[in-house]
Design a protein around this motif. Sequence first.
Motif, short mmCIF file in Angstrom:
data_model
loop_
_atom_site.label_atom_id
_atom_site.label_comp_id
_atom_site.label_asym_id
_atom_site.label_seq_id
_atom_site.Cartn_x
_atom_site.Cartn_y
_atom_site.Cartn_z
N VAL A 130 -2.14 14.47 -1.21
CA VAL A 130 -3.03 14.91 -0.14
C VAL A 130 -4.46 14.49 -0.47
O VAL A 130 -4.95 14.74 -1.57
CB VAL A 130 -2.97 16.44 0.05
N ALA A 131 -5.10 13.85 0.49
CA ALA A 131 -6.48 13.39 0.29
C ALA A 131 -7.46 14.54 0.40
O ALA A 131 -7.28 15.46 1.20
CB ALA A 131 -6.83 12.31 1.31
N HIS A 132 -8.49 14.49 -0.44
CA HIS A 132 -9.57 15.47 -0.39
C HIS A 132 -10.88 14.69 -0.33
O HIS A 132 -11.13 13.81 -1.14
CB HIS A 132 -9.55 16.38 -1.62
N ARG A 133 -11.72 15.04 0.66
CA ARG A 133 -12.91 14.25 0.92
C ARG A 133 -13.84 14.16 -0.29
O ARG A 133 -14.45 13.14 -0.55
CB ARG A 133 -13.67 14.83 2.12
N ALA A 134 -13.94 15.24 -1.04
CA ALA A 134 -14.87 15.26 -2.17
C ALA A 134 -14.20 14.92 -3.50
O ALA A 134 -14.78 14.22 -4.33
CB ALA A 134 -15.54 16.63 -2.27
N CYS A 160 -11.73 4.20 -0.29
CA CYS A 160 -11.09 5.50 -0.49
C CYS A 160 -11.75 6.63 0.27
O CYS A 160 -11.29 7.77 0.18
CB CYS A 160 -11.08 5.83 -1.98
N ARG A 161 -12.81 6.37 1.00
CA ARG A 161 -13.53 7.46 1.66
C ARG A 161 -13.01 7.79 3.04
O ARG A 161 -13.44 8.75 3.64
CB ARG A 161 -15.02 7.10 1.76
N GLY A 162 -12.06 7.02 3.54
CA GLY A 162 -11.58 7.28 4.90
C GLY A 162 -10.19 7.84 4.98
O GLY A 162 -9.56 7.79 6.03
N CYS A 173 -10.28 2.26 -9.18
CA CYS A 173 -10.29 3.56 -8.49
C CYS A 173 -8.87 3.92 -8.10
O CYS A 173 -8.23 3.21 -7.31
CB CYS A 173 -11.18 3.49 -7.25
N PRO A 174 -8.32 5.01 -8.62
CA PRO A 174 -6.93 5.37 -8.27
C PRO A 174 -6.76 5.73 -6.80
O PRO A 174 -5.69 5.50 -6.24
CB PRO A 174 -6.64 6.58 -9.17
N VAL A 175 -7.81 6.27 -6.17
CA VAL A 175 -7.71 6.63 -4.76
C VAL A 175 -7.67 5.38 -3.90
O VAL A 175 -6.89 5.29 -2.94
CB VAL A 175 -8.87 7.55 -4.35
N CYS A 176 -8.48 4.38 -4.25
CA CYS A 176 -8.44 3.11 -3.52
C CYS A 176 -7.08 2.43 -3.67
O CYS A 176 -6.52 1.90 -2.70
CB CYS A 176 -9.54 2.17 -4.03
N ALA A 177 -6.56 2.45 -4.89
CA ALA A 177 -5.26 1.82 -5.14
C ALA A 177 -4.16 2.52 -4.33
O ALA A 177 -3.27 1.87 -3.77
CB ALA A 177 -4.93 1.87 -6.62
N TYR A 178 -4.24 3.84 -4.25
CA TYR A 178 -3.25 4.59 -3.46
C TYR A 178 -3.36 4.21 -1.99
O TYR A 178 -2.34 3.97 -1.32
CB TYR A 178 -3.48 6.09 -3.62
N ARG A 179 -4.58 4.13 -1.49
CA ARG A 179 -4.73 3.83 -0.07
C ARG A 179 -4.24 2.42 0.25
O ARG A 179 -3.58 2.19 1.28
CB ARG A 179 -6.19 3.95 0.36
N ARG A 180 -4.52 1.44 -0.63
CA ARG A 180 -4.07 0.07 -0.38
C ARG A 180 -2.55 0.00 -0.33
O ARG A 180 -1.97 -0.71 0.50
CB ARG A 180 -4.62 -0.85 -1.47
N TRP A 181 -1.88 0.75 -1.23
CA TRP A 181 -0.42 0.76 -1.20
C TRP A 181 0.10 1.55 -0.02
O TRP A 181 1.09 1.17 0.62
CB TRP A 181 0.13 1.34 -2.50
N ARG A 182 -0.56 2.64 0.32
CA ARG A 182 -0.12 3.49 1.44
C ARG A 182 -0.18 2.71 2.76
O ARG A 182 0.70 2.88 3.63
CB ARG A 182 -1.00 4.73 1.50
#
Length: 356
Positions: free
Chosen positions: A169-173, A245-247, A205-214
């Motif tokens: 689950v993404a969290h903005r902060a 990763c911010r969106g 950035c792990p969040v960026c990597a997750y979003r690219r795969w997602r």
Amino acid sequence: MRRLRDQAASDNTRAAHLSDWTIFSRWCTTTGHTPMPATPDQLAWFLAEKSGEVRSDGRWAYAPSTLSRWVSTVNKMHALAGYAEPGRHESVRELLRGIRRSRATPPARRTPLLTDDIRTILGHMRATAATGPWSGRAAERRDAALLLMGLAGALRRSELTALTVADVVAHRADGLYVTVRRSKTDRNATGRTVTLPHGIDPHTCPVCAYRRWRVVLDTWDEGGRDAVAELLAAAGDDELAEHCCRGLSATVTPTSERVLFRPVHRSGSLGDTALSGQSVHSMIQRRARRAGFSPDLVATLGGHSLRAGFVTQAVRGGATTQTIMTQTGHADERMVALYSRHHAGLVGNAVTRLGL
């Protein structure tokens, strides 16, 4: 009743019990014994014979821990059938103690992958994918997410492969909240939540990597292979120049129970089932080998290298034992100290004050 009993152990544990019992029962058939009920002398003979077997390279075929696990399985099968447990007899215990004393060797431990190691592997992965076909970019995005989420979350390979889309689950902060539903040490499946923060560098950035795969995962589920091919063929070389990763949306979709990490065929097609733990192990070794790591080092890498890498890097960075345990879920401080002794031996060590 059978269904509820089956849920008392994980699938991996049940598979291990079945494998262990098969080995013992086959030996009994070969030697003319009855597997159940077995006598302590019979079990001791089995252990003595197996402990003497060697591989073609001269190494022992079975470690003392494997022999002990076999005894536990035989005991469990006898207990379930209402028989006395032969492995609890003192003669069997004495035999196991003798085997452990005669085989007193340090346990094999996976070499940790530190942040710079992951950065090197990612750099080679992305350079290779940028010049190859689009199918290679699909595997690169999945593997980058696996490596960075595994390192930042101190996750075991079984925990990574068990993740679904709903578990992240993404969290903005804060970045990502990852729910680990069950783990090796969580027999009651109470679960725990691991936080993966936004990285400073978009490359790591792990969040960026997750979003690219997602994005690849969602595109495949919605449009299939052609849609993924169009998406990755249009991906530019500068996609890692800035954070993406911010969106992320925290909305859970109706199809959120989808498996997160799946097999990626060389053609670019995605599988429907979860990636296996052995596949994660092989991927790490393969990526490290292609990135130029020595064969001797690659042989010591595996799925646990990410979790060990987190602890080692955190210790080297000055993190306290309690903050490390917050992420890893360790219940015993001695486990963290074990990583420090083996991979960060100079941190907090008075030997650095000797002025040699």
